[in-house]
Design a protein around this motif. Structure first.
Motif, PDB file in Angstrom:
ATOM      1  N   GLY A  11      62.670  13.095  41.218  1.00 38.84           N
ATOM      2  CA  GLY A  11      63.862  12.388  40.758  1.00 38.84           C
ATOM      3  C   GLY A  11      63.540  11.222  39.853  1.00 38.84           C
ATOM      4  O   GLY A  11      64.268  10.944  38.890  1.00 38.84           O
ATOM      5  N   ARG A  38      69.344  16.975  36.371  1.00 34.59           N
ATOM      6  CA  ARG A  38      69.281  17.727  37.624  1.00 34.59           C
ATOM      7  C   ARG A  38      68.337  18.915  37.500  1.00 34.59           C
ATOM      8  O   ARG A  38      67.547  19.187  38.408  1.00 34.59           O
ATOM      9  N   MET A  97      65.000  10.642  36.106  1.00 35.64           N
ATOM     10  CA  MET A  97      65.700   9.413  35.726  1.00 35.64           C
ATOM     11  C   MET A  97      65.107   8.790  34.469  1.00 35.64           C
ATOM     12  O   MET A  97      65.842   8.366  33.563  1.00 35.64           O
ATOM     13  N   GLU A 129      71.492  14.183  44.610  1.00 28.95           N
ATOM     14  CA  GLU A 129      71.184  14.237  43.184  1.00 28.95           C
ATOM     15  C   GLU A 129      72.163  13.437  42.320  1.00 28.95           C
ATOM     16  O   GLU A 129      71.903  13.230  41.127  1.00 28.95           O
ATOM     17  N   LEU A 159      70.765  10.512  40.164  1.00 28.12           N
ATOM     18  CA  LEU A 159      69.991  10.655  38.927  1.00 28.12           C
ATOM     19  C   LEU A 159      70.636   9.961  37.731  1.00 28.12           C
ATOM     20  O   LEU A 159      69.978   9.158  37.050  1.00 28.12           O
ATOM     21  N   ARG A 161      64.760  17.714  37.580  1.00 27.12           N
ATOM     22  CA  ARG A 161      64.349  17.400  38.951  1.00 27.12           C
ATOM     23  C   ARG A 161      64.020  18.686  39.720  1.00 27.12           C
ATOM     24  O   ARG A 161      63.005  18.767  40.433  1.00 27.12           O
TER      25      ARG A 161
END
Length: 387
Positions: free
Chosen positions: A104, A16, A108, A366, A369, A19
């Motif tokens: 994102g 997070r 990932m 989120e 993710l 991102r």
């Protein structure tokens, strides 16, 4: 089939923050220098060797050096959009925004890298591809030229999609995205006084007529059961209300799901533009900028992706796609080289609904993710097990 990989809270929080850091500092296609350095630093934290290629792209390898590799890809660039989300981590770069979820995607893939690194000895090599310029030109072709798929047997990727609820992954074989070709048409004439149109040829009138007539390529030339789009997105001409413009330019895009329709539209556009110019006594230049081919998911790779997603989430949360998207994705270039699959990661937001992709208010849930990271890691392991 590989077992489900657990994701702890610390890793989810790490993704997070990645991102959000990327979202604060977006960079346009081909200019992702800070983003590239950021990715290299995060990979170094994980102890994963990586190298910079194609100016702002990153390639990294995990596992043994020998054997056919499985590749995982994320795009890293942002869009020329002024953000209007009001998020506390909104873009700090004026006129630039991560409005399509690529921030994102990077989080990932870095999360998947961490999971694979922790999983112990890998049964084969995994190639991580952090690709620039998906929204621009030359992203995927440039990475291919840099050897992104050297020694790779299959490739997987995913795209955040707010049309699906978080906790779902949409998987579909075959063509799921359209080809993308852009065009520019420029009319030139003598110009003249607006009060004396008989002394000149009017570029703006011809451009306006062409814009309307081009839609007959969709409504009266294309097979009606074959999806296609022709959009004129920009027209520029004229300098004053009392002047007949000597030049007018229009540009747009053509989208199609098969090569026959694609070529018919491109040929028809040029033929119609030249006929319009000839009938008005104008000169015309038509420039076609070829884009991506359609994204064509391999049946075998897609079946494997579905198995992995269903094992992770349950069959009820792994829908197909109701129809192909007329949007484009340069992941298509990788799929022309090796079998692979692009999935859609559900990322809908129920609270404070965000705008659509490529809008100033785009945002996503989120919670997607860790789901995306686990899927990417597990599909890589499952694909390696098919050796």
């Amino acid at each position: 089939m590989t077992t489900k990989i657990p994701i702890d809270r610390a890793l989810a929080d790490w993704m997070r923050e990645i991102r959000r850091q990327l979202h604060r500092h977006p960079e346009l296609s081909g200019a992702e220098h800070q983003t590239c350095r950021f990715i290299l630093a995060r990979l170094a934290e994980l102890g994963i060797p990586a190298r910079r290629v194609h100016q702002t792209g990153v390639l990294a390898d995990l596992g043994p050096e020998r054997g056919a590799a499985v590749a995982l890809r994320a795009d890293i660039d942002a869009l020329p959009i002024e953000e209007a989300t009001g998020l506390e981590f909104a873009s700090q770069n004026p006129g630039v925004m991560h409005a399509c979820g690529h921030d994102g995607h990077v989080a990932m893939l870095l999360g998947a890298a961490a999971l694979l690194q922790k999983s112990g000895r890998l049964p084969g090599p995994v190639r991580l591809i952090f690709q620039p310029a998906e929204e621009g030109d030359g992203g995927a072709p440039g990475m291919l030229a840099a050897g992104a798929l050297a020694g790779v047997k299959s490739i997987f990727s995913g795209h955040i999609d707010r049309h699906f609820p978080v906790g779902s992954i949409a998987v579909e074989p075959g063509i799921i995205c359209a080809s993308t070709d852009d065009f520019t048409i420029e009319f030139r004439g003598p110009g003249g006084h607006a009060a004396k149109p008989h002394e000149s040829a009017d570029c703006i009138v011809s451009a306006a007529a062409l814009i309307l007539h081009l839609q007959t390529l969709i409504s009266r030339t294309r097979d009606p059961v074959t999806p296609a789009v022709l959009t004129v997105g920009r027209i520029q001409g004229g300098s004053a209300a009392n002047v007949i413009a000597a030049e007018t330019a229009l540009s747009g895009t053509i989208r199609a799901l098969n090569s026959q329709t694609r070529q018919m539209l491109l040929h028809g556009l040029e033929k119609m533009a030249r006929a319009t110019a000839r009938s008005a006594g104008l000169k015309v230049e038509v420039a076609i900028r070829p884009g991506c081919p359609p994204v064509n998911n391999d049946p075998g790779a897609t079946a494997l992706a579905r198995q992995v997603a269903e094992r992770r989430l349950g069959a009820a949360k792994v829908p197909g796609l109701p129809a192909p998207s007329m949007g484009g994705e340069d992941f298509a270039f990788y799929l022309r080289e090796v079998p692979g699959c692009l999935v859609r990661f559900g990322a809908g937001k129920k609270q404070a609904p965000a705008g659509p992709a490529h809008s100033p208010t785009f945002d996503f849930n989120e919670k997607v993710l860790p789901i995306g990271a686990a899927f990417l890691a597990e599909v890589a392991l499952a694909a390696l097990a098919t050796n």
